[in-house]
Write a protein that holds these residues in place. Structure first.
Motif, PDB file in Angstrom:
ATOM      1  N   GLN A   1       0.756  -1.229   0.000  1.00 13.89           N
ATOM      2  CA  GLN A   1       0.000   0.000   0.000  1.00 13.89           C
ATOM      3  C   GLN A   1       0.797   1.295   0.000  1.00 13.89           C
ATOM      4  O   GLN A   1       0.216   2.361  -0.106  1.00 13.89           O
ATOM      5  CB  GLN A   1      -0.915   0.022   1.246  1.00 13.89           C
ATOM      6  CG  GLN A   1      -2.374  -0.124   0.897  1.00 13.89           C
ATOM      7  CD  GLN A   1      -3.226  -0.083   2.139  1.00 13.89           C
ATOM      8  OE1 GLN A   1      -3.482  -1.094   2.736  1.00 13.89           O
ATOM      9  NE2 GLN A   1      -3.693   1.064   2.514  1.00 13.89           N
ATOM     10  N   HIS A   2       2.091   1.229   0.160  1.00 15.80           N
ATOM     11  CA  HIS A   2       2.811   2.476   0.384  1.00 15.80           C
ATOM     12  C   HIS A   2       2.695   3.452  -0.778  1.00 15.80           C
ATOM     13  O   HIS A   2       2.821   4.652  -0.593  1.00 15.80           O
ATOM     14  CB  HIS A   2       4.293   2.182   0.677  1.00 15.80           C
ATOM     15  CG  HIS A   2       4.975   1.390  -0.398  1.00 15.80           C
ATOM     16  ND1 HIS A   2       4.870   0.018  -0.493  1.00 15.80           N
ATOM     17  CD2 HIS A   2       5.761   1.786  -1.426  1.00 15.80           C
ATOM     18  CE1 HIS A   2       5.590  -0.406  -1.533  1.00 15.80           C
ATOM     19  NE2 HIS A   2       6.135   0.640  -2.118  1.00 15.80           N
ATOM     20  N   ASN A   3       2.373   2.950  -1.959  1.00 15.89           N
ATOM     21  CA  ASN A   3       2.195   3.848  -3.106  1.00 15.89           C
ATOM     22  C   ASN A   3       0.736   3.998  -3.521  1.00 15.89           C
ATOM     23  O   ASN A   3       0.429   4.619  -4.515  1.00 15.89           O
ATOM     24  CB  ASN A   3       2.998   3.323  -4.308  1.00 15.89           C
ATOM     25  CG  ASN A   3       4.488   3.476  -4.092  1.00 15.89           C
ATOM     26  OD1 ASN A   3       4.922   4.419  -3.451  1.00 15.89           O
ATOM     27  ND2 ASN A   3       5.258   2.530  -4.612  1.00 15.89           N
ATOM     28  N   VAL A   4      -0.175   3.374  -2.749  1.00 15.39           N
ATOM     29  CA  VAL A   4      -1.596   3.394  -3.116  1.00 15.39           C
ATOM     30  C   VAL A   4      -2.419   4.181  -2.113  1.00 15.39           C
ATOM     31  O   VAL A   4      -3.128   5.102  -2.452  1.00 15.39           O
ATOM     32  CB  VAL A   4      -2.153   1.951  -3.226  1.00 15.39           C
ATOM     33  CG1 VAL A   4      -3.635   1.987  -3.602  1.00 15.39           C
ATOM     34  CG2 VAL A   4      -1.356   1.154  -4.240  1.00 15.39           C
ATOM     35  N   SER A   5      -2.306   3.863  -0.842  1.00 19.10           N
ATOM     36  CA  SER A   5      -3.108   4.524   0.186  1.00 19.10           C
ATOM     37  C   SER A   5      -2.453   4.320   1.538  1.00 19.10           C
ATOM     38  O   SER A   5      -1.796   3.312   1.777  1.00 19.10           O
ATOM     39  CB  SER A   5      -4.534   3.956   0.205  1.00 19.10           C
ATOM     40  OG  SER A   5      -5.260   4.460   1.305  1.00 19.10           O
ATOM     41  N   SER A   6      -2.635   5.282   2.454  1.00 21.92           N
ATOM     42  CA  SER A   6      -2.071   5.182   3.794  1.00 21.92           C
ATOM     43  C   SER A   6      -3.067   4.581   4.772  1.00 21.92           C
ATOM     44  O   SER A   6      -2.766   4.461   5.951  1.00 21.92           O
ATOM     45  CB  SER A   6      -1.644   6.572   4.278  1.00 21.92           C
ATOM     46  OG  SER A   6      -2.771   7.432   4.341  1.00 21.92           O
TER      47      SER A   6
ATOM     48  N   HIS B   1      -9.480   0.264  -8.917  1.00 21.39           N
ATOM     49  CA  HIS B   1      -8.292   1.106  -9.079  1.00 21.39           C
ATOM     50  C   HIS B   1      -7.130   0.557  -8.263  1.00 21.39           C
ATOM     51  O   HIS B   1      -5.984   0.484  -8.749  1.00 21.39           O
ATOM     52  CB  HIS B   1      -8.604   2.536  -8.643  1.00 21.39           C
ATOM     53  CG  HIS B   1      -7.405   3.436  -8.614  1.00 21.39           C
ATOM     54  ND1 HIS B   1      -6.811   3.929  -9.752  1.00 21.39           N
ATOM     55  CD2 HIS B   1      -6.670   3.916  -7.560  1.00 21.39           C
ATOM     56  CE1 HIS B   1      -5.782   4.684  -9.418  1.00 21.39           C
ATOM     57  NE2 HIS B   1      -5.673   4.693  -8.101  1.00 21.39           N
ATOM     58  N   ASN B   2      -7.423   0.145  -7.007  1.00 25.25           N
ATOM     59  CA  ASN B   2      -6.368  -0.410  -6.158  1.00 25.25           C
ATOM     60  C   ASN B   2      -5.804  -1.701  -6.733  1.00 25.25           C
ATOM     61  O   ASN B   2      -4.601  -1.962  -6.643  1.00 25.25           O
ATOM     62  CB  ASN B   2      -6.909  -0.660  -4.745  1.00 25.25           C
ATOM     63  CG  ASN B   2      -7.155   0.630  -3.985  1.00 25.25           C
ATOM     64  OD1 ASN B   2      -6.639   1.683  -4.336  1.00 25.25           O
ATOM     65  ND2 ASN B   2      -7.965   0.538  -2.938  1.00 25.25           N
ATOM     66  N   VAL B   3      -6.680  -2.533  -7.316  1.00 21.21           N
ATOM     67  CA  VAL B   3      -6.233  -3.784  -7.922  1.00 21.21           C
ATOM     68  C   VAL B   3      -5.277  -3.508  -9.072  1.00 21.21           C
ATOM     69  O   VAL B   3      -4.233  -4.158  -9.212  1.00 21.21           O
ATOM     70  CB  VAL B   3      -7.438  -4.617  -8.418  1.00 21.21           C
ATOM     71  CG1 VAL B   3      -6.958  -5.797  -9.270  1.00 21.21           C
ATOM     72  CG2 VAL B   3      -8.258  -5.130  -7.245  1.00 21.21           C
ATOM     73  N   VAL B   4      -5.625  -2.519  -9.906  1.00 22.80           N
ATOM     74  CA  VAL B   4      -4.764  -2.149 -11.035  1.00 22.80           C
ATOM     75  C   VAL B   4      -3.414  -1.647 -10.531  1.00 22.80           C
ATOM     76  O   VAL B   4      -2.352  -2.020 -11.065  1.00 22.80           O
ATOM     77  CB  VAL B   4      -5.446  -1.067 -11.909  1.00 22.80           C
ATOM     78  CG1 VAL B   4      -4.459  -0.519 -12.940  1.00 22.80           C
ATOM     79  CG2 VAL B   4      -6.680  -1.640 -12.596  1.00 22.80           C
ATOM     80  N   GLU B   5      -3.438  -0.802  -9.489  1.00 24.64           N
ATOM     81  CA  GLU B   5      -2.199  -0.260  -8.944  1.00 24.64           C
ATOM     82  C   GLU B   5      -1.317  -1.361  -8.354  1.00 24.64           C
ATOM     83  O   GLU B   5      -0.086  -1.353  -8.524  1.00 24.64           O
ATOM     84  CB  GLU B   5      -2.505   0.789  -7.867  1.00 24.64           C
ATOM     85  CG  GLU B   5      -3.123   2.069  -8.403  1.00 24.64           C
ATOM     86  CD  GLU B   5      -2.193   2.799  -9.358  1.00 24.64           C
ATOM     87  OE1 GLU B   5      -0.987   2.881  -9.048  1.00 24.64           O
ATOM     88  OE2 GLU B   5      -2.661   3.268 -10.408  1.00 24.64           O
ATOM     89  N   GLN B   6      -1.955  -2.313  -7.677  1.00 25.17           N
ATOM     90  CA  GLN B   6      -1.195  -3.429  -7.112  1.00 25.17           C
ATOM     91  C   GLN B   6      -0.569  -4.277  -8.206  1.00 25.17           C
ATOM     92  O   GLN B   6       0.563  -4.755  -8.072  1.00 25.17           O
ATOM     93  CB  GLN B   6      -2.108  -4.292  -6.233  1.00 25.17           C
ATOM     94  CG  GLN B   6      -2.517  -3.630  -4.931  1.00 25.17           C
ATOM     95  CD  GLN B   6      -3.473  -4.492  -4.127  1.00 25.17           C
ATOM     96  OE1 GLN B   6      -3.287  -5.691  -4.002  1.00 25.17           O
ATOM     97  NE2 GLN B   6      -4.520  -3.878  -3.596  1.00 25.17           N
TER      98      GLN B   6
ATOM     99  N   SER C   1       3.348  -5.075  -8.727  1.00 26.70           N
ATOM    100  CA  SER C   1       3.833  -6.457  -8.820  1.00 26.70           C
ATOM    101  C   SER C   1       4.672  -6.651 -10.072  1.00 26.70           C
ATOM    102  O   SER C   1       5.727  -7.289 -10.048  1.00 26.70           O
ATOM    103  CB  SER C   1       2.638  -7.428  -8.819  1.00 26.70           C
ATOM    104  OG  SER C   1       1.918  -7.336  -7.628  1.00 26.70           O
ATOM    105  N   GLN C   2       4.209  -6.087 -11.186  1.00 25.90           N
ATOM    106  CA  GLN C   2       4.931  -6.210 -12.448  1.00 25.90           C
ATOM    107  C   GLN C   2       6.282  -5.495 -12.375  1.00 25.90           C
ATOM    108  O   GLN C   2       7.295  -5.986 -12.900  1.00 25.90           O
ATOM    109  CB  GLN C   2       4.101  -5.655 -13.592  1.00 25.90           C
ATOM    110  CG  GLN C   2       2.872  -6.499 -13.926  1.00 25.90           C
ATOM    111  CD  GLN C   2       1.992  -5.851 -14.967  1.00 25.90           C
ATOM    112  OE1 GLN C   2       2.306  -4.784 -15.496  1.00 25.90           O
ATOM    113  NE2 GLN C   2       0.857  -6.498 -15.264  1.00 25.90           N
TER     114      GLN C   2
END
Length: 225
Positions: free
Chosen positions: A95-100, A210-215, A219-220
């Motif tokens: 999560q560090h780049n998605v949400s706190s 959106h969170n799934v896409v960011e994760q 991962s990639q």
């Protein structure tokens, strides 16, 4: 005749007081829902104040389980506030780049099926006990909305996406229950709740996707490195 007039005046005054506090509770409940739809952590403060008022209102009209439910809501408001502030260790690395804050998650159909069956059985047991040992109005409906609301409030605190779908069903049943007990403002509130629950589901689903896409992107990137 004078006694009848005095009784009518007393009833009117009591109804006016109840309507005033009901209106305050309704406004706070709306604030909670709007903030929850936006995943704003201050929704729990509005929830705490609203449920404190409803605890007293429902007790006064003999909706005993609804009153007990709102005591639980008060506790969950504190728990939800705390939980939304603390990201689980399983999400911290993602999560560090998605949400706190705590991320929205989704449960499988199998998990929801188990939850529904278990909650329904508990509702029947509680409804039977209320019908035979208390003066509660509409014991089985009251018990069902209470038990499912208890479970669904936990889903909100855990940020489970499908909580909004449960609320749609709970709110529809609650409209009938509150209308029968003369809580007109609350009945109107729950009609609005149905529409807002649908909107809440759509908003949370968008954030979840959106969170799934960011994760996936993270991962990639990790794999490429």
């Amino acid at each position: 005749m004078n006694e009848m007039i005095l009784a009518f005046q007393q009833a009117f005054n009591e109804a006016s007081v109840m309507t005033f506090w009901e209106a305050i509770a309704v406004m706070l409940a709306l604030a909670y829902l709007i903030l929850a739809m936006r995943t704003n952590i201050w929704c729990w403060s509005a929830a705490f104040l609203s449920t404190a008022i409803y605890t007293v209102l429902f007790w006064n009209v003999s909706l005993l389980m609804e009153s007990v439910l709102n005591i639980y809501y008060m506790g969950m408001a504190v728990y939800g506030y705390w939980l939304w502030l603390h990201v689980p260790s399983t999400q911290q690395s993602q999560q560090h780049n998605v949400s706190s804050q705590l991320m929205i998650t989704s449960w499988s159909l199998k998990t929801h099926g188990i939850v529904i069956v278990v909650t329904s059985l508990v509702s029947v047991i509680v409804g039977y006990a209320m019908a035979n040992y208390t003066s509660a109005a509409f014991p089985y409906i009251d018990a069902a909305t209470t038990c499912f609301a208890v479970m669904t409030t936990y889903l909100v605190a855990k940020k489970v996406l499908e909580n909004w779908l449960y609320w749609v069903v709970i709110d529809v049943v609650s409209i009938y229950l509150y209308f029968q007990k003369g809580l007109m403002l609350t009945s109107g509130l729950f009609i609005l709740y149905v529409a807002m629950a649908v909107a809440g589901y759509m908003m949370w689903r968008k954030k979840y996707q959106h969170n799934v896409v960011e994760q996936d992107k993270l991962s990639q990137q990790a794999i490429s490195v």
